[in-house]
Motif scaffolding. Structure first.
Motif, short mmCIF file in Angstrom:
data_model
loop_
_atom_site.label_atom_id
_atom_site.label_comp_id
_atom_site.label_asym_id
_atom_site.label_seq_id
_atom_site.Cartn_x
_atom_site.Cartn_y
_atom_site.Cartn_z
N ALA A 38 -42.44 3.35 8.29
CA ALA A 38 -42.18 4.72 7.86
C ALA A 38 -42.34 5.67 9.05
CB ALA A 38 -43.15 5.11 6.74
N GLU A 39 -41.85 6.89 8.89
CA GLU A 39 -41.96 7.87 9.96
C GLU A 39 -43.41 8.12 10.39
OE1 GLU A 39 -39.65 11.20 8.32
OE2 GLU A 39 -38.16 10.75 9.87
N SER A 40 -44.35 7.95 9.48
CA SER A 40 -45.76 8.16 9.78
C SER A 40 -46.38 7.01 10.56
CB SER A 40 -46.55 8.32 8.47
OG SER A 40 -46.57 7.08 7.77
N GLY A 41 -45.64 5.89 10.67
CA GLY A 41 -46.18 4.70 11.34
C GLY A 41 -46.65 3.64 10.36
N LEU A 42 -46.66 3.93 9.08
CA LEU A 42 -47.06 2.97 8.06
C LEU A 42 -46.07 1.80 8.03
CD1 LEU A 42 -48.80 2.22 5.50
CD2 LEU A 42 -47.00 3.36 4.19
N ALA A 43 -46.57 0.58 8.22
CA ALA A 43 -45.72 -0.62 8.17
C ALA A 43 -45.79 -1.23 6.78
CB ALA A 43 -46.18 -1.62 9.22
N PHE A 44 -44.65 -1.70 6.31
CA PHE A 44 -44.60 -2.36 5.00
C PHE A 44 -43.50 -3.41 5.03
CE2 PHE A 44 -42.08 1.45 4.90
CZ PHE A 44 -40.92 1.11 4.23
N VAL A 45 -43.55 -4.33 4.08
CA VAL A 45 -42.62 -5.46 4.04
C VAL A 45 -41.80 -5.42 2.76
CG1 VAL A 45 -42.41 -7.98 3.98
CG2 VAL A 45 -44.11 -6.90 5.45
N VAL A 46 -40.48 -5.48 2.94
CA VAL A 46 -39.55 -5.60 1.82
C VAL A 46 -39.25 -7.08 1.68
CG1 VAL A 46 -37.26 -5.01 0.98
CG2 VAL A 46 -38.55 -3.35 2.34
N ASP A 47 -39.45 -7.63 0.50
CA ASP A 47 -39.14 -9.04 0.22
C ASP A 47 -38.57 -9.09 -1.20
OD1 ASP A 47 -38.86 -11.76 0.20
OD2 ASP A 47 -41.01 -12.20 0.23
#
Length: 155
Positions: A38-47
């Motif tokens: 995300a723009e804030s730097g939050l990493a996440f995984v789409v699966d």
């Protein structure tokens, strides 16, 4: 600490109150399994179970309940003016994704399609802007590699 998984995709209008934003170009909004930031730097995984086309205005609900708004990134496109119905027919005949506006069409930059359109009398201008083409006629979001369901024609 591992990345947060996406719990579900929320279609346009269902993600009110998103606290995060991810900006993706047209190709980047077509995904099944991918790590995003995300723009804030939050990493996440789409699966996801199957490849999904995300639209500008959709949202991703993370496993912890946070919402991430999906925004279309600015990208290199062609703005097309002229006899729009005729030009749109030729663009569609080549299965080229197309954004339809009141007084112009928008496609991704493609020198071959540009040449064809100019040959047809179109006024074509290069620009950079978010690209949000029409979805498929059968609601699948993308116009290529499409399925129609039981009541439509077969290719």
């Amino acid at each position: 600490m591992s990345d947060i998984p996406v719990a579900q995709v929320l279609k346009r209008g269902q993600g009110a109150g998103a606290s995060e934003t991810v900006v993706l170009d047209y190709d980047g909004r077509f995904l099944r399994r991918k790590r995003l930031v995300a723009e804030s730097g939050l990493a996440f995984v789409v699966d996801l179970e199957k490849t999904t086309s995300l639209d500008d205005g959709d949202a991703l609900e993370l496993g912890d309940g946070r919402l991430v708004a999906v925004r279309a990134a600015a990208e290199d496109v062609l703005e097309i003016r002229g006899s729009l119905a005729r030009l749109a027919w030729h663009i569609g005949n080549r299965h080229t994704p197309c954004q339809i506006c009141d007084d112009h069409l928008v496609i991704q930059r493609d020198p071959v399609i540009r040449h064809m359109l100019e040959h047809l009398g179109a006024d074509v201008r290069e620009t950079v802007r978010p690209f949000t083409p029409e979805g498929g006629a059968y609601g699948h979001g993308r116009t290529h590699s499409h399925e129609h369901g039981h009541t439509a024609h077969a290719h």
